[in-house]
Design a protein around this motif. Structure first.
Motif, mmCIF file in Angstrom:
data_model
loop_
_atom_site.group_PDB
_atom_site.id
_atom_site.type_symbol
_atom_site.label_atom_id
_atom_site.label_comp_id
_atom_site.label_asym_id
_atom_site.label_seq_id
_atom_site.Cartn_x
_atom_site.Cartn_y
_atom_site.Cartn_z
ATOM 1 N N ALA A 32 -10.895 42.151 23.108
ATOM 2 C CA ALA A 32 -10.161 43.349 22.702
ATOM 3 C C ALA A 32 -9.641 44.145 23.903
ATOM 4 O O ALA A 32 -8.465 44.491 23.944
ATOM 5 N N PRO A 33 -10.481 44.424 24.919
ATOM 6 C CA PRO A 33 -9.929 45.130 26.086
ATOM 7 C C PRO A 33 -8.869 44.294 26.801
ATOM 8 O O PRO A 33 -7.893 44.825 27.297
ATOM 9 N N SER A 34 -9.057 43.000 26.817
ATOM 10 C CA SER A 34 -8.082 42.142 27.473
ATOM 11 C C SER A 34 -6.736 42.229 26.756
ATOM 12 O O SER A 34 -5.687 42.332 27.390
ATOM 13 N N LEU A 35 -6.768 42.227 25.425
ATOM 14 C CA LEU A 35 -5.532 42.361 24.660
ATOM 15 C C LEU A 35 -4.912 43.734 24.884
ATOM 16 O O LEU A 35 -3.695 43.861 25.022
ATOM 17 N N SER A 36 -5.762 44.744 24.935
ATOM 18 C CA SER A 36 -5.268 46.095 25.171
ATOM 19 C C SER A 36 -4.601 46.177 26.548
ATOM 20 O O SER A 36 -3.544 46.791 26.690
ATOM 21 N N GLN A 37 -5.209 45.578 27.530
ATOM 22 C CA GLN A 37 -4.628 45.576 28.871
ATOM 23 C C GLN A 37 -3.302 44.824 28.881
ATOM 24 O O GLN A 37 -2.339 45.249 29.520
ATOM 25 N N LYS A 38 -3.245 43.713 28.150
ATOM 26 C CA LYS A 38 -1.991 42.956 28.085
ATOM 27 C C LYS A 38 -0.911 43.789 27.418
ATOM 28 O O LYS A 38 0.235 43.803 27.873
ATOM 29 N N HIS A 39 -1.269 44.487 26.347
ATOM 30 C CA HIS A 39 -0.296 45.351 25.680
ATOM 31 C C HIS A 39 0.187 46.450 26.610
ATOM 32 O O HIS A 39 1.373 46.791 26.619
#
Length: 108
Positions: A32-39
């Protein structure tokens, strides 16, 4: 002996499957944080691209404004030249007309 081995085997299977179940939510939480960072990175890139487009458009607008000013100046010069030329031609035509009138008056 086969019963205790079977129990141990079932216990191992139970432990392994429970480990997978526990780790899967942890991996999802980590993702989830990784996706948030990608976004966030994508949003930053999009913002940078938008800024570049805006700057490019502003440069084009400035060039167009400069061209408009240049064309307006050329138009004013042409108008001035035409007025001068027209005045000169009008003066020349007036002189010719006067001379023709004089000749006509003299001949009559």
């Amino acid at each position: 002996m086969s019963r205790p081995i079977m129990l141990v085997f079932l216990l191992v299977i139970l432990i392994v499957t429970s480990q997978f179940e526990w780790r899967q939510p942890l991996l999802e939480l980590d993702a989830a944080p990784s996706l948030s960072q990608k976004h966030q990175q994508i949003a930053k890139r999009e913002e940078a691209v938008k800024e570049k487009i805006i700057l490019s458009q502003e440069r084009h607008i400035q060039r167009l404004n400069d061209l408009v000013r240049s064309l307006q100046m050329q138009l004013q010069r042409c108008k001035g030249e035409n007025e001068t030329r027209n005045a000169t031609e009008t003066s020349h035509l007036n002189k010719q007309f006067i001379e023709l009138e004089r000749k006509h008056i003299v001949e009559d």
